[in-house]
Design a protein around this motif. Structure first.
Motif, short mmCIF file in Angstrom:
data_model
loop_
_atom_site.label_atom_id
_atom_site.label_comp_id
_atom_site.label_asym_id
_atom_site.label_seq_id
_atom_site.Cartn_x
_atom_site.Cartn_y
_atom_site.Cartn_z
N THR A 25 39.23 46.25 27.35
CA THR A 25 39.59 45.80 28.54
C THR A 25 38.71 46.80 30.02
O THR A 25 38.58 46.50 30.72
CB THR A 25 40.65 46.97 29.14
OG1 THR A 25 40.22 48.34 29.09
CG2 THR A 25 41.91 46.24 28.63
N ARG A 30 34.91 41.65 29.59
CA ARG A 30 35.92 41.08 30.26
C ARG A 30 34.06 39.80 30.02
O ARG A 30 34.70 38.14 30.19
CB ARG A 30 35.77 41.40 31.50
CG ARG A 30 33.90 41.49 31.95
CD ARG A 30 34.20 42.11 33.08
NE ARG A 30 34.64 41.47 33.91
CZ ARG A 30 34.82 41.49 35.29
NH1 ARG A 30 34.26 43.01 36.12
NH2 ARG A 30 35.10 41.07 36.64
N ARG A 52 45.13 48.24 31.96
CA ARG A 52 45.56 47.46 32.80
C ARG A 52 45.62 46.66 31.89
O ARG A 52 43.96 46.29 31.44
CB ARG A 52 45.06 46.81 34.16
CG ARG A 52 45.97 48.22 35.22
CD ARG A 52 44.22 47.52 36.60
NE ARG A 52 45.06 46.49 36.64
CZ ARG A 52 43.85 45.35 37.42
NH1 ARG A 52 43.06 45.63 38.25
NH2 ARG A 52 44.28 44.16 37.62
N THR A 53 46.43 45.77 31.69
CA THR A 53 46.23 44.47 30.75
C THR A 53 46.04 42.59 31.37
O THR A 53 45.74 41.69 31.19
CB THR A 53 46.31 44.14 30.04
OG1 THR A 53 48.21 43.91 30.08
CG2 THR A 53 46.63 44.84 28.95
N ASP A 54 46.67 42.76 32.81
CA ASP A 54 46.95 41.19 33.87
C ASP A 54 45.47 40.49 34.31
O ASP A 54 44.94 39.18 33.97
CB ASP A 54 47.39 41.90 35.14
CG ASP A 54 46.28 42.72 36.01
OD1 ASP A 54 45.77 43.69 35.56
OD2 ASP A 54 46.34 42.51 37.28
N HIS A 55 44.30 40.95 33.73
CA HIS A 55 43.05 40.30 33.65
C HIS A 55 42.63 39.94 32.31
O HIS A 55 41.95 39.66 32.94
CB HIS A 55 42.18 41.47 34.29
CG HIS A 55 41.92 42.24 33.42
ND1 HIS A 55 41.88 43.72 33.11
CD2 HIS A 55 40.64 42.72 33.03
CE1 HIS A 55 41.95 44.24 32.63
NE2 HIS A 55 40.50 43.88 32.04
N GLY A 187 30.70 43.56 37.02
CA GLY A 187 31.61 44.37 36.21
C GLY A 187 31.67 45.86 35.84
O GLY A 187 31.98 46.71 35.43
N GLU A 347 34.43 41.00 43.27
CA GLU A 347 34.78 42.35 43.50
C GLU A 347 34.51 43.45 44.35
O GLU A 347 36.18 44.04 44.97
CB GLU A 347 34.75 43.23 42.26
CG GLU A 347 34.70 42.41 41.24
CD GLU A 347 34.94 43.39 40.01
OE1 GLU A 347 35.79 44.21 39.70
OE2 GLU A 347 34.12 43.32 38.90
#
Length: 350
Positions: A25, A30, A52-55, A187, A347
């Motif tokens: 993550t 990424r 968080r893992t939604d991305h 990122g 971002e």
């Protein structure tokens, strides 16, 4: 040198392989996960319950586990063909921070590997993303090579070197190590303060009247190297870079060009670097003691990073990676900086 993204043929060895990834993550994850998925790997990301893992890319499985306590680690590793271990603490205030985070995680992974060995099951290939900090500094070409004995100069470097030893004792010749230099790209929160400073018109150079040569690699190419190390014929320690030698000023100038900025470059004498690092470290320690800090994260600039910056340069030799495994960098410094800046802007970070 800004070649198209590498074809997936060099990564055919990953098709159908079950791959467990730690640190997925984070920044490097990424860039790595899409390449793993495109290569046909069955990818599982080991994450904490709070992560968080939604991305994460579509098709990636999530396994909840905790590297700090070991809970769920053995279950997640069972049945995997390859373990890619990237999770690490990058910024710490003292030796204990790095030992607590990096080596404890390695011990839990090693225990899980030894459990597989005790059951006489096939051991997974272990690809460890270590650091050039584990090799030590070098200011002359070609830089630190794959045969050089590790000579860390920072607590972070020593913790990464210890992780190599811990996993090596458990995995034996199944362990292969990548020691990247500065990794940059979209990122990355570690270098974000540097980009913000350049955007505001100031860039601090480490040392007075010294070139400070460095090796760097874009995250996309670092990910390419990780995939190559998953091959059965990969062995030992490999270094990686973008195929060129840079100075820290040239690195900052490339960032400035991508930002369309014209910063003032300020050479900072090494003693002054030390004083600023000490001040930042002591201030954060005070906040910790007073329990005013929002978390345990150390500042990006601290005494341990000064231990690395006070040396004359950080170069490494990636020739064996190129010759044995066919590694070929695809991102020039200019192209890589453009990708990084565009990512930060997308971002809302710049």
């Amino acid at each position: 040198m800004n070649a198209p993204h590498p074809s997936h043929a060099p990564f055919a060895h990953l098709a159908g392989k079950r791959v467990l990834v730690t640190g997925a993550t984070g920044f490097l994850g990424r860039h790595l996960l899409p390449q793993l998925v495109a290569a046909g790997a069955d990818v599982t990301c080991l994450t904490r319950a709070s992560s968080r893992t939604d991305h994460l890319p579509q098709g990636v499985t999530v396994a909840r586990a905790d590297l700090a306590t070991g809970d769920g680690v053995a279950q997640a590793l069972g049945g995997q063909d390859i373990l890619i271990h990237m999770a690490a603490l990058l910024f710490g205030l003292n030796w204990q921070d790095y030992l607590r985070a990096n080596t404890v995680a390695a011990q839990h992974l090693a225990a899980a590997i030894m459990s597989i060995r005790a059951r006489r099951r096939a051991l997974p290939r272990v690809v460890l993303v270590s650091s050039l900090a584990a090799s030590g500094p070098a200011d002359g070409m070609p830089g630190r090579n794959d045969e050089a004995i590790g000579a860390p100069v920072s607590a972070y470097g020593w913790s990464k070197y210890l992780v190599e030893q811990i996993l090596g004792r458990a995995a034996g010749d199944k362990l292969v190590v990548l020691r990247p230099p500065i990794i940059y790209g979209s990122g990355d929160k570690g270098l974000l303060p540097v980009f913000r400073g350049i955007q505001k018109g100031v860039a601090a150079l480490p040392g007075w009247k010294r070139p400070f040569p460095v090796s760097v690699v874009h995250a996309r190419d670092a990910a390419q190297a990780i995939l190559l190390l998953c091959r059965k014929d990969a062995h030992g320690v490999y270094h990686v870079n973008d195929g060129a030698q840079h100075t820290m000023r040239a690195f900052y100038e490339a960032a400035a060009q991508a930002l369309d900025a014209r910063p003032l470059f300020i050479p900072v004498p090494v003693p002054v670097l030390g004083m600023t690092a000490l001040a930042a470290t002591l201030w954060t320690r005070l906040l910790r003691r007073l329990r005013r800090a929002s978390g345990d994260r150390a500042p990006n600039w601290n005494l341990d990073k000064y231990r690395e910056a006070r040396h004359a340069g950080w170069l490494c030799d990636a020739s064996r990676l190129c010759q044995e495994l066919g590694y070929a960098p695809t991102m020039s410094l200019a192209a890589g900086m453009t990708e990084a800046v565009n990512g930060y802007r997308a971002e809302g970070l710049l």
